[in-house]
Design a protein around this motif. Structure first.
Motif, PDB file in Angstrom:
ATOM      1  N   LEU A   1     -23.265  19.989  19.483  1.00 42.34           N
ATOM      2  CA  LEU A   1     -23.117  19.398  20.816  1.00 42.34           C
ATOM      3  C   LEU A   1     -23.901  20.205  21.850  1.00 42.34           C
ATOM      4  CD1 LEU A   1     -19.324  18.465  20.884  1.00 42.34           C
ATOM      5  CD2 LEU A   1     -21.266  16.892  20.793  1.00 42.34           C
ATOM      6  N   VAL A   2     -23.776  21.513  21.798  1.00 41.91           N
ATOM      7  CA  VAL A   2     -24.519  22.373  22.731  1.00 41.91           C
ATOM      8  C   VAL A   2     -26.013  22.152  22.564  1.00 41.91           C
ATOM      9  CG1 VAL A   2     -25.107  24.772  23.285  1.00 41.91           C
ATOM     10  CG2 VAL A   2     -22.711  24.129  22.938  1.00 41.91           C
ATOM     11  N   ASP A   3     -26.471  22.143  21.321  1.00 40.39           N
ATOM     12  CA  ASP A   3     -27.900  21.988  21.068  1.00 40.39           C
ATOM     13  C   ASP A   3     -28.416  20.618  21.522  1.00 40.39           C
ATOM     14  OD1 ASP A   3     -30.043  23.593  20.109  1.00 40.39           O
ATOM     15  OD2 ASP A   3     -30.274  22.175  18.444  1.00 40.39           O
ATOM     16  N   GLN A   4     -27.630  19.575  21.320  1.00 47.67           N
ATOM     17  CA  GLN A   4     -28.044  18.228  21.727  1.00 47.67           C
ATOM     18  C   GLN A   4     -28.182  18.120  23.247  1.00 47.67           C
ATOM     19  OE1 GLN A   4     -28.859  15.372  19.847  1.00 47.67           O
ATOM     20  NE2 GLN A   4     -28.981  16.891  18.219  1.00 47.67           N
ATOM     21  N   VAL A   5     -27.257  18.707  23.989  1.00 46.63           N
ATOM     22  CA  VAL A   5     -27.350  18.679  25.452  1.00 46.63           C
ATOM     23  C   VAL A   5     -28.577  19.465  25.903  1.00 46.63           C
ATOM     24  CG1 VAL A   5     -26.264  19.405  27.621  1.00 46.63           C
ATOM     25  CG2 VAL A   5     -24.881  18.324  25.840  1.00 46.63           C
ATOM     26  N   CYS A   6     -28.790  20.639  25.326  1.00 44.02           N
ATOM     27  CA  CYS A   6     -29.942  21.453  25.714  1.00 44.02           C
ATOM     28  C   CYS A   6     -31.258  20.745  25.397  1.00 44.02           C
ATOM     29  CB  CYS A   6     -29.889  22.815  25.022  1.00 44.02           C
ATOM     30  SG  CYS A   6     -28.593  23.888  25.684  1.00 44.02           S
ATOM     31  N   MET A   7     -31.329  20.083  24.264  1.00 50.00           N
ATOM     32  CA  MET A   7     -32.550  19.351  23.915  1.00 50.00           C
ATOM     33  C   MET A   7     -32.771  18.172  24.862  1.00 50.00           C
ATOM     34  SD  MET A   7     -33.993  21.048  21.600  1.00 50.00           S
ATOM     35  CE  MET A   7     -35.237  19.944  20.972  1.00 50.00           C
ATOM     36  N   ALA A   8     -31.693  17.520  25.298  1.00 48.62           N
ATOM     37  CA  ALA A   8     -31.826  16.396  26.225  1.00 48.62           C
ATOM     38  C   ALA A   8     -32.441  16.843  27.549  1.00 48.62           C
ATOM     39  CB  ALA A   8     -30.458  15.755  26.473  1.00 48.62           C
ATOM     40  N   TYR A   9     -32.209  18.084  27.916  1.00 44.77           N
ATOM     41  CA  TYR A   9     -32.758  18.608  29.166  1.00 44.77           C
ATOM     42  C   TYR A   9     -33.925  19.560  28.936  1.00 44.77           C
ATOM     43  CZ  TYR A   9     -29.239  16.037  31.492  1.00 44.77           C
ATOM     44  OH  TYR A   9     -28.490  14.993  31.957  1.00 44.77           O
ATOM     45  N   GLU A  10     -34.563  19.400  27.774  1.00 48.94           N
ATOM     46  CA  GLU A  10     -35.800  20.108  27.423  1.00 48.94           C
ATOM     47  C   GLU A  10     -35.684  21.617  27.616  1.00 48.94           C
ATOM     48  OE1 GLU A  10     -38.964  18.197  29.532  1.00 48.94           O
ATOM     49  OE2 GLU A  10     -38.611  16.281  28.529  1.00 48.94           O
ATOM     50  N   CYS A  11     -34.645  22.182  27.034  1.00 46.97           N
ATOM     51  CA  CYS A  11     -34.513  23.644  27.061  1.00 46.97           C
ATOM     52  C   CYS A  11     -34.097  24.115  25.668  1.00 46.97           C
ATOM     53  CB  CYS A  11     -33.545  24.093  28.137  1.00 46.97           C
ATOM     54  SG  CYS A  11     -32.049  23.150  28.303  1.00 46.97           S
ATOM     55  N   PRO A  12     -35.062  24.126  24.738  1.00 49.91           N
ATOM     56  CA  PRO A  12     -34.759  24.520  23.365  1.00 49.91           C
ATOM     57  C   PRO A  12     -34.419  26.003  23.243  1.00 49.91           C
ATOM     58  CG  PRO A  12     -37.114  24.309  23.663  1.00 49.91           C
ATOM     59  CD  PRO A  12     -36.479  23.846  24.948  1.00 49.91           C
ATOM     60  N   ASP A  13     -33.818  26.343  22.135  1.00 47.89           N
ATOM     61  CA  ASP A  13     -33.480  27.730  21.840  1.00 47.89           C
ATOM     62  C   ASP A  13     -34.752  28.516  21.554  1.00 47.89           C
ATOM     63  OD1 ASP A  13     -31.892  29.904  21.412  1.00 47.89           O
ATOM     64  OD2 ASP A  13     -31.232  29.299  19.428  1.00 47.89           O
ATOM     65  N   GLY A  14     -34.715  29.806  21.771  1.00 47.21           N
ATOM     66  CA  GLY A  14     -35.821  30.674  21.388  1.00 47.21           C
ATOM     67  C   GLY A  14     -36.811  30.984  22.491  1.00 47.21           C
ATOM     68  N   GLU A  15     -36.600  30.459  23.689  1.00 46.30           N
ATOM     69  CA  GLU A  15     -37.500  30.785  24.800  1.00 46.30           C
ATOM     70  C   GLU A  15     -37.252  32.221  25.238  1.00 46.30           C
ATOM     71  OE1 GLU A  15     -39.877  28.985  25.977  1.00 46.30           O
ATOM     72  OE2 GLU A  15     -39.420  27.035  25.105  1.00 46.30           O
ATOM     73  N   ARG A  16     -38.320  32.928  25.502  1.00 42.82           N
ATOM     74  CA  ARG A  16     -38.181  34.324  25.925  1.00 42.82           C
ATOM     75  C   ARG A  16     -38.081  34.438  27.441  1.00 42.82           C
ATOM     76  NH1 ARG A  16     -39.780  38.302  22.056  1.00 42.82           N
ATOM     77  NH2 ARG A  16     -40.370  37.287  20.132  1.00 42.82           N
ATOM     78  N   LEU A  17     -37.304  35.401  27.888  1.00 42.21           N
ATOM     79  CA  LEU A  17     -37.149  35.659  29.310  1.00 42.21           C
ATOM     80  C   LEU A  17     -38.388  36.389  29.816  1.00 42.21           C
ATOM     81  CD1 LEU A  17     -35.156  35.499  31.690  1.00 42.21           C
ATOM     82  CD2 LEU A  17     -34.443  37.795  31.076  1.00 42.21           C
TER      83      LEU A  17
ATOM     84  N   ARG B   1     -31.976  27.373  29.603  1.00 37.43           N
ATOM     85  CA  ARG B   1     -31.215  27.210  28.355  1.00 37.43           C
ATOM     86  C   ARG B   1     -29.778  27.715  28.535  1.00 37.43           C
ATOM     87  NH1 ARG B   1     -30.865  25.078  23.053  1.00 37.43           N
ATOM     88  NH2 ARG B   1     -29.394  26.380  21.954  1.00 37.43           N
ATOM     89  N   VAL B   2     -29.634  28.914  29.077  1.00 37.36           N
ATOM     90  CA  VAL B   2     -28.300  29.489  29.257  1.00 37.36           C
ATOM     91  C   VAL B   2     -27.485  28.630  30.221  1.00 37.36           C
ATOM     92  CG1 VAL B   2     -26.993  31.504  30.059  1.00 37.36           C
ATOM     93  CG2 VAL B   2     -29.075  31.824  28.719  1.00 37.36           C
ATOM     94  N   ARG B   3     -28.111  28.131  31.266  1.00 39.21           N
ATOM     95  CA  ARG B   3     -27.403  27.291  32.241  1.00 39.21           C
ATOM     96  C   ARG B   3     -26.865  26.024  31.581  1.00 39.21           C
ATOM     97  NH1 ARG B   3     -30.792  27.985  35.761  1.00 39.21           N
ATOM     98  NH2 ARG B   3     -32.085  26.148  35.497  1.00 39.21           N
ATOM     99  N   TRP B   4     -27.670  25.374  30.710  1.00 43.50           N
ATOM    100  CA  TRP B   4     -27.205  24.159  30.055  1.00 43.50           C
ATOM    101  C   TRP B   4     -26.173  24.456  28.968  1.00 43.50           C
ATOM    102  CZ3 TRP B   4     -27.083  19.577  31.953  1.00 43.50           C
ATOM    103  CH2 TRP B   4     -27.978  19.236  32.967  1.00 43.50           C
ATOM    104  N   VAL B   5     -26.265  25.608  28.322  1.00 44.59           N
ATOM    105  CA  VAL B   5     -25.206  26.011  27.382  1.00 44.59           C
ATOM    106  C   VAL B   5     -23.891  26.140  28.155  1.00 44.59           C
ATOM    107  CG1 VAL B   5     -24.350  27.899  25.930  1.00 44.59           C
ATOM    108  CG2 VAL B   5     -26.728  27.147  25.711  1.00 44.59           C
ATOM    109  N   ARG B   6     -23.959  26.811  29.305  1.00 47.96           N
ATOM    110  CA  ARG B   6     -22.752  26.980  30.118  1.00 47.96           C
ATOM    111  C   ARG B   6     -22.226  25.633  30.616  1.00 47.96           C
ATOM    112  NH1 ARG B   6     -23.194  31.407  34.558  1.00 47.96           N
ATOM    113  NH2 ARG B   6     -20.958  31.093  34.508  1.00 47.96           N
TER     114      ARG B   6
END
Length: 153
Positions: free
Chosen positions: A49-65, A88-93
């Protein structure tokens, strides 16, 4: 590649908290996606669920700060908020907050705890930092949620 976890100062942690706090609209958007997903299948694991929401808002895992998180004058918060790792962190939250609201309202039910370690809730997200040495730190993203899968009541 080995990633070294680093300690961050309290002021940087506070700044990260501010920059990754979702708006009410983002929590509502995450909630709508969660309800849509739960309506399309009997249940979904929390991580999916977390991953699906993040992908919907174009913020995949693995992006570097790649930004300096220190609170300095002249830095626009809006520009920092669009930084991919922070987004990414904002959409996870936002997803976790929406799930907490749905759980508290009794609109979703959680299955029995899973033996699958990938389904166990970890209320932290690892953020990788750019640079010559691979470094990372953990960002606390909210209260623990039940583990297992989620379904509509």
């Amino acid at each position: 590649m080995t990633v070294q976890l680093i300690e961050i100062t309290e002021d940087v942690a506070d700044r990260m908290q501010i920059l990754t706090t979702p708006t009410t609209c983002q929590v509502e958007d995450a909630r709508m996606i969660i309800v849509d997903l739960l309506g399309s299948a009997p249940s979904w694991p929390l991580a999916v669920l977390v991953d699906q929401v993040c992908m919907a808002y174009e913020c995949p895992d693995g992006e570097r700060l790649m930004v300096d998180l220190r609170d300095r004058e002249g830095l626009a918060d809006d520009l920092l908020r669009d930084e991919p790792a922070l987004k990414r962190v904002r959409w996870v939250r936002a997803t976790r907050m929406a799930l907490r609201e749905l759980t508290d309202a009794g609109e979703v039910v959680w299955s029995q705890p899973s033996d699958d370690p990938d389904e166990v809730d970890h209320p932290e997200v690892q953020v990788l930092m750019s640079g010559a040495e691979p470094r990372a730190f953990h960002v606390y993203v909210g209260e623990p949620l039940p583990d297992g899968s989620v379904s509509l009541r």
